[in-house]
Scaffold this motif. Structure first.
Motif, PDB file in Angstrom:
ATOM      1  N   TYR A   1       0.853  -1.183   0.000  1.00 15.72           N
ATOM      2  CA  TYR A   1       0.000   0.000   0.000  1.00 15.72           C
ATOM      3  C   TYR A   1       0.889   1.233   0.000  1.00 15.72           C
ATOM      4  CZ  TYR A   1      -3.826  -3.158   0.995  1.00 15.72           C
ATOM      5  OH  TYR A   1      -4.739  -4.168   0.920  1.00 15.72           O
ATOM      6  N   CYS A   2       0.494   2.191  -0.721  1.00 20.34           N
ATOM      7  CA  CYS A   2       1.276   3.408  -0.804  1.00 20.34           C
ATOM      8  C   CYS A   2       1.266   4.097   0.551  1.00 20.34           C
ATOM      9  CB  CYS A   2       0.684   4.331  -1.872  1.00 20.34           C
ATOM     10  SG  CYS A   2       1.485   5.935  -1.935  1.00 20.34           S
ATOM     11  N   GLU A   3       2.403   4.399   1.046  1.00 20.98           N
ATOM     12  CA  GLU A   3       2.489   5.036   2.357  1.00 20.98           C
ATOM     13  C   GLU A   3       2.189   6.533   2.269  1.00 20.98           C
ATOM     14  OE1 GLU A   3       6.294   3.933   3.968  1.00 20.98           O
ATOM     15  OE2 GLU A   3       5.758   1.808   4.001  1.00 20.98           O
ATOM     16  N   MET A   4       2.004   7.023   1.075  1.00 19.39           N
ATOM     17  CA  MET A   4       1.666   8.440   0.920  1.00 19.39           C
ATOM     18  C   MET A   4       0.149   8.626   0.814  1.00 19.39           C
ATOM     19  SD  MET A   4       3.022  11.427   0.939  1.00 19.39           S
ATOM     20  CE  MET A   4       4.764  11.213   0.612  1.00 19.39           C
ATOM     21  N   CYS A   5      -0.469   7.830  -0.112  1.00 23.35           N
ATOM     22  CA  CYS A   5      -1.906   8.027  -0.328  1.00 23.35           C
ATOM     23  C   CYS A   5      -2.750   6.869   0.195  1.00 23.35           C
ATOM     24  CB  CYS A   5      -2.197   8.262  -1.822  1.00 23.35           C
ATOM     25  SG  CYS A   5      -1.871   6.802  -2.836  1.00 23.35           S
ATOM     26  N   GLY A   6      -2.118   5.793   0.579  1.00 23.32           N
ATOM     27  CA  GLY A   6      -2.848   4.677   1.165  1.00 23.32           C
ATOM     28  C   GLY A   6      -3.466   3.741   0.159  1.00 23.32           C
TER      29      GLY A   6
ATOM     30  N   LEU B   1       5.869   3.743  -2.210  1.00 24.98           N
ATOM     31  CA  LEU B   1       4.938   4.642  -2.898  1.00 24.98           C
ATOM     32  C   LEU B   1       4.289   3.965  -4.094  1.00 24.98           C
ATOM     33  CD1 LEU B   1       7.228   7.808  -3.094  1.00 24.98           C
ATOM     34  CD2 LEU B   1       5.437   7.387  -1.403  1.00 24.98           C
ATOM     35  N   CYS B   2       3.080   4.429  -4.410  1.00 28.47           N
ATOM     36  CA  CYS B   2       2.472   3.992  -5.657  1.00 28.47           C
ATOM     37  C   CYS B   2       3.099   4.785  -6.795  1.00 28.47           C
ATOM     38  CB  CYS B   2       0.949   4.210  -5.620  1.00 28.47           C
ATOM     39  SG  CYS B   2       0.487   5.948  -5.634  1.00 28.47           S
ATOM     40  N   ALA B   3       2.860   4.356  -7.974  1.00 32.64           N
ATOM     41  CA  ALA B   3       3.514   4.990  -9.124  1.00 32.64           C
ATOM     42  C   ALA B   3       3.145   6.462  -9.225  1.00 32.64           C
ATOM     43  CB  ALA B   3       3.138   4.254 -10.405  1.00 32.64           C
ATOM     44  N   SER B   4       1.888   6.763  -8.991  1.00 30.80           N
ATOM     45  CA  SER B   4       1.494   8.160  -9.216  1.00 30.80           C
ATOM     46  C   SER B   4       2.082   9.078  -8.135  1.00 30.80           C
ATOM     47  CB  SER B   4      -0.040   8.276  -9.303  1.00 30.80           C
ATOM     48  OG  SER B   4      -0.602   8.329  -8.021  1.00 30.80           O
ATOM     49  N   CYS B   5       2.126   8.594  -6.902  1.00 31.72           N
ATOM     50  CA  CYS B   5       2.739   9.419  -5.851  1.00 31.72           C
ATOM     51  C   CYS B   5       4.227   9.610  -6.114  1.00 31.72           C
ATOM     52  CB  CYS B   5       2.539   8.788  -4.473  1.00 31.72           C
ATOM     53  SG  CYS B   5       0.888   8.989  -3.825  1.00 31.72           S
ATOM     54  N   TYR B   6       4.838   8.520  -6.559  1.00 27.20           N
ATOM     55  CA  TYR B   6       6.269   8.624  -6.818  1.00 27.20           C
ATOM     56  C   TYR B   6       6.528   9.645  -7.928  1.00 27.20           C
ATOM     57  CZ  TYR B   6      10.852   7.866  -8.633  1.00 27.20           C
ATOM     58  OH  TYR B   6      12.108   8.110  -9.083  1.00 27.20           O
TER      59      TYR B   6
HETATM   60 ZN   LIG Z   1       0.180   6.943  -3.627  1.00 24.29          ZN
END
Ligand SMILES: [Zn+2]
Length: 169
Positions: free
Chosen positions: A9-14, A33-38
């Motif tokens: 799970y993305c630690e930025m957006c969950g 991170l997920c790709a978009s957050c990264y």
């Molecule tokens: Zn994310």
């Protein structure tokens, strides 16, 4: 069947991360991170991608210095005038043959024979004599010297080195 560790799970957006997660350092904190957050964070320069989990740095191994070459005992030879050197050194110290023989733990007869040049001391006895009488009785054999200096025949021999090291000033 994928294990639980395969779900990230993305630690930025969950959001659940589909595919490979991005491991990145965001504001100095390591995050998944997920790709978009990264993409967003890396574009603004806040995220630095981690290619691998950093490993503790291995200490550089310091190359072991080779000990100075030791010449094995059997590559030593008695100097030709060993018996004279022994007698002169003994007399200079004011020792009788019996006194020196006692220090060397050999018989006086044996010492007399050695001083007369009728008998050669063993290498180990010669070494003992060297240290007790503070003289040199042993020198590397020619064979040993050949091996050491074959590459450069102009190299100083052991005898030369001894002379050079004497302070001349
Ligand atoms: Zn994310």
């Amino acid at each position: 069947m994928p294990g639980i560790e395969d779900v990230n799970y993305c630690e930025m957006c969950g959001m659940r991360i589909a595919g490979r997660p991005y491991r990145a350092v965001v504001d100095g904190v390591e995050m998944v991170l997920c790709a978009s957050c990264y993409m967003k964070l890396s574009r603004s320069g806040r995220a630095v991608l981690l290619r691998q989990t950093p490993r503790p740095q291995k200490k550089k191994t310091i190359p072991v210095r080779r000990a100075p070459k030791r010449i094995p005992l059997d590559q030593y030879d008695l100097v030709e005038d060993y018996y004279e050197r022994i007698r002169r050194a003994r007399e200079a110290k004011g020792w009788t043959t019996s006194a020196l023989a006692q220090k060397l733990r050999i018989s006086e007869t044996m010492l007399r024979r050695i001083e007369a040049g009728k008998m050669k001391p063993s290498i180990s006895l010669a070494k003992k004599m060297e240290s007790i009488l503070k003289i040199q009785l042993l020198e590397p054999t020619e064979l040993a010297e050949e091996e050491d200096y074959r590459a450069d025949p102009g190299t100083l021999t052991l005898g030369d080195v001894v002379i050079v090291r004497k302070d001349e000033d």
